[in-house]
Enzyme design. Structure first.
Site, PDB file in Angstrom:
ATOM      1  N   GLU A  15       0.817  -1.214   0.000  1.00 40.22           N
ATOM      2  CA  GLU A  15       0.000   0.000   0.000  1.00 40.22           C
ATOM      3  C   GLU A  15       0.855   1.269   0.000  1.00 40.22           C
ATOM      4  OE1 GLU A  15      -3.891  -1.033   2.484  1.00 40.22           O
ATOM      5  OE2 GLU A  15      -2.136  -2.076   3.204  1.00 40.22           O
ATOM      6  N   SER A 174      -5.657  -4.341   1.695  1.00 37.72           N
ATOM      7  CA  SER A 174      -5.950  -4.071   0.278  1.00 37.72           C
ATOM      8  C   SER A 174      -6.346  -5.320  -0.501  1.00 37.72           C
ATOM      9  CB  SER A 174      -4.749  -3.411  -0.417  1.00 37.72           C
ATOM     10  OG  SER A 174      -4.636  -2.086   0.012  1.00 37.72           O
ATOM     11  N   TYR A 245      -8.970  -0.254  -6.234  1.00 36.64           N
ATOM     12  CA  TYR A 245      -8.090   0.803  -6.743  1.00 36.64           C
ATOM     13  C   TYR A 245      -8.304   1.178  -8.203  1.00 36.64           C
ATOM     14  CZ  TYR A 245      -5.990   0.275  -2.221  1.00 36.64           C
ATOM     15  OH  TYR A 245      -5.804   0.223  -0.867  1.00 36.64           O
ATOM     16  N   ARG A 284     -10.963   2.700  11.278  1.00 38.01           N
ATOM     17  CA  ARG A 284     -12.163   2.471  10.471  1.00 38.01           C
ATOM     18  C   ARG A 284     -12.565   1.022  10.693  1.00 38.01           C
ATOM     19  NH1 ARG A 284     -10.774   2.048   4.946  1.00 38.01           N
ATOM     20  NH2 ARG A 284     -11.347  -0.122   5.199  1.00 38.01           N
ATOM     21  N   ASP A 286     -14.916  -2.116   9.836  1.00 36.11           N
ATOM     22  CA  ASP A 286     -15.685  -2.592   8.682  1.00 36.11           C
ATOM     23  C   ASP A 286     -16.563  -3.788   9.060  1.00 36.11           C
ATOM     24  OD1 ASP A 286     -14.063  -0.734   7.469  1.00 36.11           O
ATOM     25  OD2 ASP A 286     -12.890  -2.176   6.296  1.00 36.11           O
ATOM     26  N   GLU A 300     -13.287  -6.335   9.982  1.00 35.22           N
ATOM     27  CA  GLU A 300     -11.918  -5.988  10.365  1.00 35.22           C
ATOM     28  C   GLU A 300     -11.839  -4.561  10.869  1.00 35.22           C
ATOM     29  OE1 GLU A 300      -8.946  -5.377   7.495  1.00 35.22           O
ATOM     30  OE2 GLU A 300     -10.287  -4.617   5.964  1.00 35.22           O
ATOM     31  N   ASN A 302      -9.220  -1.290  10.786  1.00 31.45           N
ATOM     32  CA  ASN A 302      -8.043  -0.695  10.144  1.00 31.45           C
ATOM     33  C   ASN A 302      -7.588   0.487  10.974  1.00 31.45           C
ATOM     34  OD1 ASN A 302      -7.987  -2.245   7.464  1.00 31.45           O
ATOM     35  ND2 ASN A 302     -10.105  -1.589   7.609  1.00 31.45           N
ATOM     36  N   GLY A 306      -7.237   4.390   4.676  1.00 30.70           N
ATOM     37  CA  GLY A 306      -6.960   5.295   3.557  1.00 30.70           C
ATOM     38  C   GLY A 306      -7.341   6.714   3.935  1.00 30.70           C
TER      39      GLY A 306
HETATM   40  P1  ADP Z   1      -8.413  -6.482   3.594  1.00 27.77           P
HETATM   41  O1  ADP Z   1      -7.831  -6.251   4.949  1.00 27.77           O
HETATM   42  O2  ADP Z   1      -7.362  -6.836   2.607  1.00 27.77           O
HETATM   43  O3  ADP Z   1      -9.332  -5.364   3.168  1.00 27.77           O
HETATM   44  P2  ADP Z   1     -10.820  -8.090   4.100  1.00 27.77           P
HETATM   45  O4  ADP Z   1     -10.831  -9.101   5.186  1.00 27.77           O
HETATM   46  O5  ADP Z   1     -11.543  -6.823   4.370  1.00 27.77           O
HETATM   47  O6  ADP Z   1      -9.298  -7.820   3.696  1.00 27.77           O
HETATM   48  O7  ADP Z   1     -11.416  -8.776   2.794  1.00 27.77           O
HETATM   49  C1  ADP Z   1     -11.508  -8.092   1.568  1.00 27.77           C
HETATM   50  C2  ADP Z   1     -12.886  -8.244   0.958  1.00 27.77           C
HETATM   51  O8  ADP Z   1     -13.204  -9.627   0.734  1.00 27.77           O
HETATM   52  C3  ADP Z   1     -14.030  -7.742   1.812  1.00 27.77           C
HETATM   53  O9  ADP Z   1     -14.194  -6.347   1.693  1.00 27.77           O
HETATM   54  C4  ADP Z   1     -15.214  -8.543   1.238  1.00 27.77           C
HETATM   55  O10 ADP Z   1     -15.635  -8.014  -0.019  1.00 27.77           O
HETATM   56  C5  ADP Z   1     -14.591  -9.895   0.969  1.00 27.77           C
HETATM   57  N1  ADP Z   1     -14.707 -10.816   2.131  1.00 27.77           N
HETATM   58  C6  ADP Z   1     -13.708 -11.086   2.995  1.00 27.77           C
HETATM   59  N2  ADP Z   1     -14.078 -11.987   3.919  1.00 27.77           N
HETATM   60  C7  ADP Z   1     -15.363 -12.308   3.647  1.00 27.77           C
HETATM   61  C8  ADP Z   1     -16.315 -13.199   4.255  1.00 27.77           C
HETATM   62  N3  ADP Z   1     -15.978 -13.954   5.305  1.00 27.77           N
HETATM   63  N4  ADP Z   1     -17.573 -13.273   3.702  1.00 27.77           N
HETATM   64  C9  ADP Z   1     -17.899 -12.527   2.629  1.00 27.77           C
HETATM   65  N5  ADP Z   1     -17.043 -11.662   2.014  1.00 27.77           N
HETATM   66  C10 ADP Z   1     -15.788 -11.547   2.504  1.00 27.77           C
HETATM   67 MG    MG Z   2     -11.039  -4.793   4.158  1.00 26.16          MG
HETATM   68 MG    MG Z   3      -7.742  -4.415   6.073  1.00 29.75          MG
END
Ligand code: ADP
Ligand code: MG
Ligand code: MG
Length: 339
Positions: A15, A174, A245, A284, A286, A300, A302, A306
């Site tokens: 990132e 990301s 992105y 943030r 989520d 998660e 953060n 961003g």
């Molecule tokens: P990062 O920290 O890289 O953003 P995330 O854990 O937020 O990783 O996962 C990225 C994306 O993948 C999420 O925004 C969502 O769209 C999808 N995703 C991740 N885990 C799940 C889950 N358990 N069920 C449904 N969608 C998921």
């Molecule tokens: Mg995420």
């Molecule tokens: Mg993240």
């Protein structure tokens, strides 16, 4: 007296470029009558660049090689009132830089070593939040050695979660290295990819239906406040790197069209998570909202989201009446606050 601020940007993670964009926004926004801001770009090799190279990297978005070893440069951070480590991902958002600044005795924006490290790690985050009673998807842990020595035990763990499932490196952001695995046949490839990026990998059950993705900003130290809730919409199977992105692939909706009690629950859970993880300054948080079942699951946290003027976090607080410049000023005040 103007406060002297050291703004760290770039860094060693995937990132790097996102961080440079955020840093340009923050540099323009910190009021010049209150702050004397010095940017330092950290190259992808982890070296801290001197002023001319930093300037060039900020303008071109590309950090040259060269620069000083972190430990040598960190000494020159002496004399600053505060540091704004605007770094995302490993070696920046994960407690490493925060540890260095703590050792150097310089206040900094955002979470300390503990909150940063735990929040960066998706497995530790899940464990802490589970003990705080926060709803999340079902998940399992796998480590690289186990995948090499006893792949079948890892495959069984995945099967127990059911397909489709998500495979993610424990310590990235990301969406780098994340796969949505639809069938057992695709599991090995997803695990090999995730293990090429991290020693620890998380397997996650997918929500029962494609979830809505809603996010909330938290601001403060030990008396944090929550922003309105925002929603991300995109036309993709999940929110992967390309969707994140590529200009125009996703849209932000603030406030998210949600029943008021759901929005309130999101804010309450986010504040509880922020405290449970010992975050500070900003985060943030989520969530997945499964409209069909009414389920709300924390995805998660953060700790350095961003931060360009068009990023979700600043937009959420703008909707709460705090403009970008007031927001970054407040973050520096929080870094300097006695706790
Ligand atoms: P990062 O920290 O890289 O953003 P995330 O854990 O937020 O990783 O996962 C990225 C994306 O993948 C999420 O925004 C969502 O769209 C999808 N995703 C991740 N885990 C799940 C889950 N358990 N069920 C449904 N969608 C998921
Ligand atoms: Mg995420
Ligand atoms: Mg993240």
């Amino acid at each position: 007296m103007k406060k002297r601020i050291l703004l760290l940007a770039g860094g060693q993670s995937g990132e790097h470029e996102v961080s440079l964009m955020s840093a340009r926004s923050v540099l323009n926004a910190l009021p010049r009558d209150q702050f004397d801001v010095t940017p330092v770009v950290i190259s992808k090799q982890g070296r801290w660049l001197p002023p001319t190279e930093t300037q060039r990297a900020l303008e071109s978005g590309e950090a040259p090689t060269g620069g000083d070893l972190v430990l040598h440069r960190a000494a020159s951070a002496e004399g600053y009132d505060a540091v704004f480590p605007l770094l995302h991902g490993p070696m920046g958002e994960d407690g490493t830089v925060q540890g260095l600044l703590t050792l150097a005795g310089i206040p900094f924006v955002g979470s300390g070593v503990l909150g940063s490290a735990v929040s960066m790690d998706k497995i530790m985050t899940k464990q802490v939040l589970a003990s705080a009673g926060i709803p999340q998807v079902a998940w399992a842990l796998a480590v690289r050695r186990e995948w090499q020595a006893q792949p079948d035990t890892v495959r069984e763990r995945a099967a127990a979660l059911g397909y489709p499932l998500f495979v993610k490196p424990a310590n990235l952001g990301s969406s780098v290295g994340i796969s949505k695995v639809a069938r057992a046949e695709d599991l090995d490839g997803a695990l090999n990819l995730a293990f090429s990026l991290d020693r620890r990998v998380i397997l996650e059950a997918m929500t029962a239906h494609k979830p809505r993705e809603v996010e909330v900003g938290i601001l403060g130290n030990d008396a944090p406040i929550a922003s309105p809730v925002g929603e991300l919409r995109f036309d993709a199977d999940f929110y992967d790197y390309e969707t994140k992105y590529t200009e125009g692939r996703a849209s932000m909706h603030i406030p998210a069209p949600l029943p008021p009690e759901v929005a309130e629950q999101i804010r309450t859970l986010a504040l509880r998570a922020f405290r449970a993880l010992d975050c500070a300054g900003l985060a943030r948080v989520d969530f997945f909202y499964v409209e069909e079942t009414g389920e709300l699951l924390l995805n998660e946290v953060n700790t350095m989201p961003g931060f360009t003027t068009t990023s979700m976090y600043p937009k959420l607080f703008e909707a709460a009446g705090l403009n970008y410049s007031a927001l970054v000023t407040r973050l520096v005040e929080l870094a300097l606050e006695d706790r």
